[in-house]
Write a protein that holds these residues in place. Structure first.
Motif, mmCIF file in Angstrom:
data_model
loop_
_atom_site.group_PDB
_atom_site.id
_atom_site.type_symbol
_atom_site.label_atom_id
_atom_site.label_comp_id
_atom_site.label_asym_id
_atom_site.label_seq_id
_atom_site.Cartn_x
_atom_site.Cartn_y
_atom_site.Cartn_z
ATOM 1 N N MET A 1 35.035 48.741 -39.063
ATOM 2 C CA MET A 1 34.310 48.079 -37.995
ATOM 3 C C MET A 1 33.721 49.140 -37.093
ATOM 4 O O MET A 1 34.237 50.254 -37.021
ATOM 5 N N GLN A 2 32.644 48.794 -36.424
ATOM 6 C CA GLN A 2 31.968 49.713 -35.525
ATOM 7 C C GLN A 2 32.449 49.495 -34.093
ATOM 8 O O GLN A 2 32.538 48.354 -33.643
ATOM 9 N N VAL A 3 32.753 50.598 -33.407
ATOM 10 C CA VAL A 3 33.106 50.552 -31.992
ATOM 11 C C VAL A 3 32.114 51.432 -31.256
ATOM 12 O O VAL A 3 31.960 52.614 -31.585
ATOM 13 N N LYS A 4 31.421 50.847 -30.302
ATOM 14 C CA LYS A 4 30.507 51.630 -29.468
ATOM 15 C C LYS A 4 31.302 52.215 -28.317
ATOM 16 O O LYS A 4 32.132 51.532 -27.715
ATOM 17 N N VAL A 5 31.048 53.487 -28.031
ATOM 18 C CA VAL A 5 31.734 54.177 -26.944
ATOM 19 C C VAL A 5 30.699 54.691 -25.956
ATOM 20 O O VAL A 5 29.568 54.990 -26.330
ATOM 21 N N PHE A 6 31.108 54.809 -24.709
ATOM 22 C CA PHE A 6 30.167 55.144 -23.648
ATOM 23 C C PHE A 6 30.674 56.300 -22.797
ATOM 24 O O PHE A 6 31.865 56.621 -22.805
ATOM 25 N N ALA A 7 29.735 56.900 -22.050
ATOM 26 C CA ALA A 7 29.990 57.987 -21.101
ATOM 27 C C ALA A 7 30.740 59.133 -21.787
ATOM 28 O O ALA A 7 30.380 59.535 -22.881
ATOM 29 N N ASN A 8 31.792 59.649 -21.141
ATOM 30 C CA ASN A 8 32.500 60.822 -21.674
ATOM 31 C C ASN A 8 33.202 60.541 -23.002
ATOM 32 O O ASN A 8 33.521 61.470 -23.737
ATOM 33 N N LEU A 9 33.419 59.278 -23.339
ATOM 34 C CA LEU A 9 34.053 58.961 -24.623
ATOM 35 C C LEU A 9 33.145 59.327 -25.794
ATOM 36 O O LEU A 9 33.628 59.622 -26.891
ATOM 37 N N ARG A 10 31.837 59.354 -25.563
ATOM 38 C CA ARG A 10 30.902 59.767 -26.619
ATOM 39 C C ARG A 10 31.153 61.213 -27.031
ATOM 40 O O ARG A 10 31.066 61.553 -28.204
ATOM 41 N N VAL A 11 31.448 62.057 -26.044
ATOM 42 C CA VAL A 11 31.720 63.467 -26.336
ATOM 43 C C VAL A 11 32.990 63.587 -27.163
ATOM 44 O O VAL A 11 33.030 64.299 -28.168
ATOM 45 N N ILE A 12 34.036 62.872 -26.769
ATOM 46 C CA ILE A 12 35.314 62.925 -27.482
ATOM 47 C C ILE A 12 35.165 62.406 -28.907
ATOM 48 O O ILE A 12 35.702 62.982 -29.848
ATOM 49 N N CYS A 13 34.422 61.322 -29.072
ATOM 50 C CA CYS A 13 34.298 60.656 -30.378
ATOM 51 C C CYS A 13 33.123 61.168 -31.210
ATOM 52 O O CYS A 13 32.937 60.715 -32.341
ATOM 53 N N GLY A 14 32.323 62.061 -30.662
ATOM 54 C CA GLY A 14 31.236 62.659 -31.419
ATOM 55 C C GLY A 14 30.030 61.769 -31.626
ATOM 56 O O GLY A 14 29.275 61.949 -32.575
ATOM 57 N N GLY A 15 29.820 60.794 -30.766
ATOM 58 C CA GLY A 15 28.640 59.940 -30.884
ATOM 59 C C GLY A 15 28.817 58.613 -30.199
ATOM 60 O O GLY A 15 29.849 58.336 -29.584
ATOM 61 N N VAL A 16 27.803 57.785 -30.333
ATOM 62 C CA VAL A 16 27.759 56.491 -29.663
ATOM 63 C C VAL A 16 28.557 55.437 -30.411
ATOM 64 O O VAL A 16 29.130 54.536 -29.819
ATOM 65 N N SER A 17 28.607 55.540 -31.719
ATOM 66 C CA SER A 17 29.251 54.525 -32.542
ATOM 67 C C SER A 17 30.266 55.189 -33.473
ATOM 68 O O SER A 17 29.990 56.224 -34.066
ATOM 69 N N VAL A 18 31.442 54.569 -33.565
ATOM 70 C CA VAL A 18 32.520 55.105 -34.386
ATOM 71 C C VAL A 18 32.919 54.054 -35.418
ATOM 72 O O VAL A 18 33.137 52.891 -35.075
ATOM 73 N N GLU A 19 33.003 54.469 -36.661
ATOM 74 C CA GLU A 19 33.484 53.593 -37.733
ATOM 75 C C GLU A 19 35.005 53.677 -37.758
ATOM 76 O O GLU A 19 35.575 54.760 -37.910
ATOM 77 N N VAL A 20 35.663 52.524 -37.575
ATOM 78 C CA VAL A 20 37.120 52.483 -37.488
ATOM 79 C C VAL A 20 37.660 51.501 -38.515
ATOM 80 O O VAL A 20 37.148 50.395 -38.663
ATOM 81 N N HIS A 21 38.715 51.922 -39.208
ATOM 82 C CA HIS A 21 39.404 51.066 -40.170
ATOM 83 C C HIS A 21 40.856 50.942 -39.705
ATOM 84 O O HIS A 21 41.728 51.701 -40.142
ATOM 85 N N PRO A 22 41.130 49.984 -38.805
ATOM 86 C CA PRO A 22 42.465 49.872 -38.219
ATOM 87 C C PRO A 22 43.511 49.403 -39.225
ATOM 88 O O PRO A 22 43.193 48.785 -40.232
ATOM 89 N N ASN A 23 44.766 49.694 -38.897
ATOM 90 C CA ASN A 23 45.899 49.254 -39.714
ATOM 91 C C ASN A 23 46.477 47.974 -39.127
ATOM 92 O O ASN A 23 47.677 47.867 -38.917
ATOM 93 N N GLY A 24 45.645 47.012 -38.846
ATOM 94 C CA GLY A 24 46.076 45.755 -38.247
ATOM 95 C C GLY A 24 44.865 45.011 -37.720
ATOM 96 O O GLY A 24 43.727 45.455 -37.885
ATOM 97 N N ASP A 25 45.112 43.884 -37.068
ATOM 98 C CA ASP A 25 43.997 43.049 -36.622
ATOM 99 C C ASP A 25 44.025 42.759 -35.119
ATOM 100 O O ASP A 25 43.525 41.753 -34.672
ATOM 101 N N ARG A 26 44.615 43.694 -34.350
ATOM 102 C CA ARG A 26 44.646 43.535 -32.898
ATOM 103 C C ARG A 26 43.805 44.641 -32.255
ATOM 104 O O ARG A 26 43.589 45.699 -32.856
ATOM 105 N N ALA A 27 43.378 44.389 -31.035
ATOM 106 C CA ALA A 27 42.631 45.401 -30.289
ATOM 107 C C ALA A 27 43.423 46.704 -30.228
ATOM 108 O O ALA A 27 42.870 47.798 -30.389
ATOM 109 N N MET A 28 44.727 46.589 -30.008
ATOM 110 C CA MET A 28 45.595 47.764 -29.951
ATOM 111 C C MET A 28 45.542 48.568 -31.249
ATOM 112 O O MET A 28 45.547 49.806 -31.223
ATOM 113 N N ASP A 29 45.468 47.903 -32.377
ATOM 114 C CA ASP A 29 45.401 48.588 -33.667
ATOM 115 C C ASP A 29 44.118 49.394 -33.799
ATOM 116 O O ASP A 29 44.114 50.498 -34.348
#
Length: 90
Positions: A1-29
């Motif tokens: 799933m795609q997660v858009k990140v903003f402000a300083n989180l873009r620097v940490i995550c290396g871009g505006v959008s991050v592809e994430v494959h969580p090990n569960g189906d909760r926001a926390m995962d």
């Protein structure tokens, strides 16, 4: 799933959008998988008690998780997620 990140989180995550494959189906995962991918993210978004820091917001399909089940909110692969850090300015 795609997660858009903003402000300083873009620097940490290396871009505006991050592809994430969580090990569960909760926001926390989703966030846990992002922290596994980008360890510096943990200090930016979580308190010591593993709750979102004040003014950090996660939206699922345009709705803030604090108005649902907070970090226990269920997510689907097709959901649109957006993670906002605290932002100041004027």
């Amino acid at each position: 799933m795609q997660v858009k990140v903003f402000a300083n989180l873009r620097v940490i995550c290396g871009g505006v959008s991050v592809e994430v494959h969580p090990n569960g189906d909760r926001a926390m995962d989703v966030l846990d998988k992002m922290i596994e991918m980008f360890p510096d993210l943990k200090e930016e978004i979580y308190t010591e008690e593993k709750k979102l820091k004040p003014f950090v917001h996660l939206y699922i399909n345009g709705r803030n998780i604090i108005h649902a089940e907070d970090l226990e909110t269920r997510v689907k692969e097709t959901d649109q997620l957006a993670l906002f850090p605290p932002v100041a300015g004027g």
